[in-house]
Design a protein around this motif. Structure first.
Motif, short mmCIF file in Angstrom:
data_model
loop_
_atom_site.label_atom_id
_atom_site.label_comp_id
_atom_site.label_asym_id
_atom_site.label_seq_id
_atom_site.Cartn_x
_atom_site.Cartn_y
_atom_site.Cartn_z
N PHE A 21 3.39 -7.04 4.61
CA PHE A 21 3.99 -5.84 3.96
C PHE A 21 5.46 -5.73 3.78
CE2 PHE A 21 5.69 -1.41 4.65
CZ PHE A 21 5.34 -0.80 3.82
N ASP A 68 0.54 -7.33 14.64
CA ASP A 68 -0.13 -6.43 13.79
C ASP A 68 -0.30 -6.64 12.52
OD1 ASP A 68 -0.08 -4.99 16.21
OD2 ASP A 68 1.80 -3.85 15.56
N LYS A 69 0.21 -7.93 12.10
CA LYS A 69 -0.17 -8.51 10.77
C LYS A 69 0.24 -7.49 9.59
CE LYS A 69 -4.59 -10.39 12.32
NZ LYS A 69 -5.96 -10.49 12.42
N THR A 70 1.62 -7.00 10.03
CA THR A 70 2.04 -6.37 8.96
C THR A 70 3.59 -6.93 8.18
OG1 THR A 70 3.50 -5.29 10.73
CG2 THR A 70 1.84 -3.83 9.79
N LEU A 116 2.70 6.10 4.95
CA LEU A 116 3.02 4.48 4.40
C LEU A 116 3.49 4.31 3.17
CD1 LEU A 116 0.98 1.99 3.22
CD2 LEU A 116 2.48 1.64 5.28
N ASN A 158 16.13 2.78 5.97
CA ASN A 158 14.63 3.06 5.90
C ASN A 158 14.01 2.41 7.16
OD1 ASN A 158 14.85 0.81 4.47
ND2 ASN A 158 13.13 1.45 3.22
N LYS A 189 8.86 -6.95 0.48
CA LYS A 189 9.64 -5.86 0.05
C LYS A 189 11.07 -6.24 -0.59
CE LYS A 189 6.52 -2.67 0.75
NZ LYS A 189 5.94 -2.50 -0.61
N PRO A 190 11.76 -5.47 -1.50
CA PRO A 190 13.07 -6.22 -1.86
C PRO A 190 14.14 -5.96 -0.76
CG PRO A 190 12.53 -4.10 -2.91
CD PRO A 190 11.60 -4.34 -1.96
N LYS A 191 13.91 -6.74 0.27
CA LYS A 191 15.06 -6.89 1.34
C LYS A 191 15.33 -8.12 1.77
CE LYS A 191 15.93 -2.24 1.60
NZ LYS A 191 17.29 -1.85 1.19
N TYR A 212 -1.52 -2.39 7.96
CA TYR A 212 -0.32 -1.47 7.74
C TYR A 212 -0.23 -0.93 9.47
CZ TYR A 212 -0.89 -1.90 2.98
OH TYR A 212 -1.27 -2.28 1.72
N TYR A 213 0.71 -0.25 9.55
CA TYR A 213 1.37 0.18 10.74
C TYR A 213 0.43 1.29 11.63
CZ TYR A 213 5.64 -2.28 9.18
OH TYR A 213 6.28 -2.89 8.54
N HIS A 248 12.43 3.75 10.66
CA HIS A 248 11.04 3.34 11.01
C HIS A 248 10.79 2.86 12.31
CE1 HIS A 248 6.88 1.91 10.10
NE2 HIS A 248 7.31 0.70 10.57
N GLN A 278 0.14 0.65 -3.23
CA GLN A 278 1.41 0.34 -2.51
C GLN A 278 2.23 -0.71 -3.23
OE1 GLN A 278 3.28 -1.75 -0.54
NE2 GLN A 278 1.28 -3.35 -0.30
N TYR A 307 6.96 5.17 2.91
CA TYR A 307 7.85 4.13 3.42
C TYR A 307 7.86 3.08 2.49
CZ TYR A 307 9.44 0.63 6.76
OH TYR A 307 9.97 -0.22 7.39
N SER A 308 6.80 2.79 1.58
CA SER A 308 6.65 1.64 0.87
C SER A 308 7.79 2.11 -0.32
CB SER A 308 5.26 1.32 0.38
OG SER A 308 5.31 0.17 -0.49
N SER A 352 10.36 3.83 -0.14
CA SER A 352 11.53 3.83 -0.02
C SER A 352 12.54 2.56 -0.20
CB SER A 352 11.68 4.38 1.55
OG SER A 352 11.13 3.40 2.44
N PHE A 353 11.63 1.56 -0.33
CA PHE A 353 12.20 0.23 -0.45
C PHE A 353 12.83 -0.07 -1.68
CE2 PHE A 353 9.71 -0.63 3.19
CZ PHE A 353 10.70 -1.65 4.09
N TYR A 354 12.33 0.94 -2.82
CA TYR A 354 12.66 0.89 -4.25
C TYR A 354 13.64 2.07 -4.63
CZ TYR A 354 8.77 -2.21 -3.65
OH TYR A 354 7.73 -2.91 -3.35
#
Lengths: 295, 265
Positions: B106, B101-103, A97, B2, B110-112, A88-89, B6, A143, A100-101, A103-105
């Motif tokens: 993640f 950063d291997k993100t 986190l 979002n 996501k649904p994007k 993660y960030y 971010h 998450q 933020y996760s 917020s995508f739904y």
């Protein structure tokens, strides 16, 4: 039953290297589907193709009846994914986190976040950088599940979790499954799959080599017999069809048996039994059996 | 939105550092102006002592060097180099950090759509650069008034200062595209510094040789401050070329990013 995942002849090549070849299997709604194979067999490639992280060379994959490439964003609204390693960030707190996760739904996930962090005993005020590998994994679980997905995809999910937390995690998955979630569980730890899954696909060198229900696998496989009788057992007493690896030492016999269980039980009943054990082979042995057979 | 917020948060610190650095250099150099003006003859003599090749390479015009805009143009050449580095760094980093950063797993599960992800990143980076650019333009006008106390062509000053923003945008595009094509960038500066230096070197060659080809290749020489001071406008060809690089660069980035495999960490 509705097919939640439908994979047809999915092939992925990495240049000249093999990825997966003609992979086909379906996962029905409500199933907990095991996907097993050793490291490098193609489990993650299949999963990453389902998630459109990588694109297929040929073949197709559908989730909820929608194409995994064209409709990726729509599909992912109802997918929860937990990879083997989570990253993660930097500098973010756990709660940031998770928010933020969420917020995508397009839904309020705060109640579910609270429930899940309580179950996982997660301190949401800690910075992610300060967490141990196991605790980061817990963040990954939360998450992945916070939006109550209809399909949960797990790629080697238990690494880093201690046995107690694994227990909680499996319980959580069972509860999600009872609520209607379908689960695709990829692992090379066979006992996990045996414990949780109702059906499984075995993958070897990029190809699916066996698809079976767990009960069918257990039924159709060898059972290990150990019989101790009051009197000496004749050398050919258990010489019936389906018996292999027969070893007789005085009044003790051990053998593997596959076939109509009544036939062997009739023979057993003909003895004056002191002790008997019938052991189901574990998935490890079944897995090796398929691997050796296909080698 | 979002993702955009971010990314903005993630880029905040770096934007502040770059902006402050550029302003510090501007203010430091401009504060020397009065001293140079007071001793203009000696300064011109020193400049005359510098090899004409180097003078040309650094874009020093002897007849303008002691005027407010002439001196500012000289200072601006250093600021432009740093601005290009900021643009390139921002572009490379905003894309490559997900892999480094291997993100990426993640974000991309996501649904994007990939298009919405790259758009959010692109806009966040643009915002950071716009913030630096706009603050710099305002501060350059303030610094000129503060440190020169002379009348000068304000339009020319704004146009020269705006070329920082345009140059940053071009390098941002190049950085963005580079990171999309080569996502496994371990160190941002090890990519951005050589690229910026290569273009800077092409700029030096353009100044020394006067070769149009070098100038076309060197982003640093697209906007000649002397031309701007004399004409209060940009050269249309290079303005169009800048816009074309930005549009083509981003269009390519969108196409490649949408089709690229994201491999396991």
């Amino acid at each position: 039953m509705i097919k939640v995942i439908e994979i047809n002849n999915l092939t992925k090549n990495y240049g000249k290297s093999r990825g997966i070849v003609d992979v086909s299997f379906d996962v029905m709604e409500g199933e907990i589907y095991g996907f097993i194979g050793p490291n490098g067999a193609g489990k993650s490639t299949t999963i990453r193709t389902l998630l459109s992280l990588i694109y297929p060379t040929s073949g197709s994959a559908k989730i909820f009846g929608l194409d995994c490439v064209k409709d990726a964003a729509t599909i992912k609204k109802d997918i929860g994914y937990l990879p083997s390693e989570v990253f993660y960030y930097d500098g973010m707190k756990v709660k940031d986190l998770l928010n933020y996760s969420a917020s995508f739904y397009n839904k309020d996930c705060s109640k579910r976040i609270k429930e899940l962090t309580d179950i996982m005993e997660l301190d949401v005020n800690k910075k992610i950088d300060d967490l141990s590998f196991g605790n980061k994994k817990k963040v990954g679980i939360v998450q992945g599940l916070l939006h109550e997905p209809k399909l949960i995809i797990l790629d080697e999910p238990t690494s880093g979790l201690d046995p107690l937390m694994q227990q909680k995690f499996f319980q959580l998955l069972k509860e999600e499954n009872e609520k209607g979630a379908t689960i695709l569980f990829s692992s090379h730890i066979l006992s996990e799959v045996q414990r949780l899954c109702s059906k499984l696909a075995i993958i070897k060198e990029g190809k699916i080599i066996k698809i079976e229900t767990m009960s069918s696998i257990n039924d159709n496989n060898y059972k290990k017999f150990k019989v101790e009788a009051a009197d000496e057992i004749g050398e050919d007493y258990f010489g019936i069809k389906g018996v292999t690896d027969l070893v007789i030492k005085g009044n003790e016999a051990s053998f593997l048996y596959k076939g109509d269980i009544n036939a062997v039980m009739q023979k057993v009943a003909g003895l004056k039994i002191v002790n008997i054990s019938v052991i189901e082979p574990d998935l490890e042995e079944i897995f090796l059996h398929y691997y050796e057979k296909e080698a | 939105m979002n993702m955009y917020i971010h990314e903005l948060k993630a880029g905040k610190r770096s934007t502040i550092i770059w902006t402050v650095t550029l302003l510090a250099i501007l203010i430091l150099y401009m504060s020397f102006y009065t001293m140079i003006k007071n001793d203009a003859d000696a300064f011109v003599k020193i400049m005359e002592g510098v090899s004409p090749v180097i003078r040309q390479a650094l874009g020093i015009a002897i007849n303008q060097i002691t005027s407010p805009l002439g001196y500012y143009s000289f200072v601006f050449s250093f600021i432009l180099f740093l601005g290009a580095l900021q643009g390139m760094n921002t572009g490379v980093n905003i894309i490559s950090k997900e892999v480094r950063d291997k993100t990426a797993d993640f974000l991309l599960t996501k649904p994007k759509t990939r298009v919405s992800i790259i758009t959010a990143k692109l806009l966040a980076g643009l915002t950071c650069i716009l913030i630096t650019g706009v603050i710099y333009i305002i501060m350059s006008a303030i610094a000129m008034s503060l440190f020169t106390g002379e009348t000068y062509n304000m339009t020319a000053l704004i146009l020269i200062s705006t070329t920082l923003l345009i140059t940053e945008l071009i390098f941002y595009t190049l950085g963005f595209l580079t990171a999309v094509i080569f996502p496994k960038i371990k160190s941002v500066i090890s990519v951005s510094l050589p690229v910026v230096f290569a273009f800077y070197f092409a700029g030096l060659m353009a100044s020394i040789t006067g070769d149009e080809l070098y100038r076309d290749l060197s982003i640093f020489k697209y906007f000649n401050p002397m031309y701007i001071i004399l004409n209060s406008s940009y050269e249309t060809k290079y303005l169009m070329l800048s816009v074309a690089i930005i549009i083509v660069g981003f269009a390519l980035s969108y196409v490649i990013y949408s089709k690229k495999d994201v491999h396991a960490v």
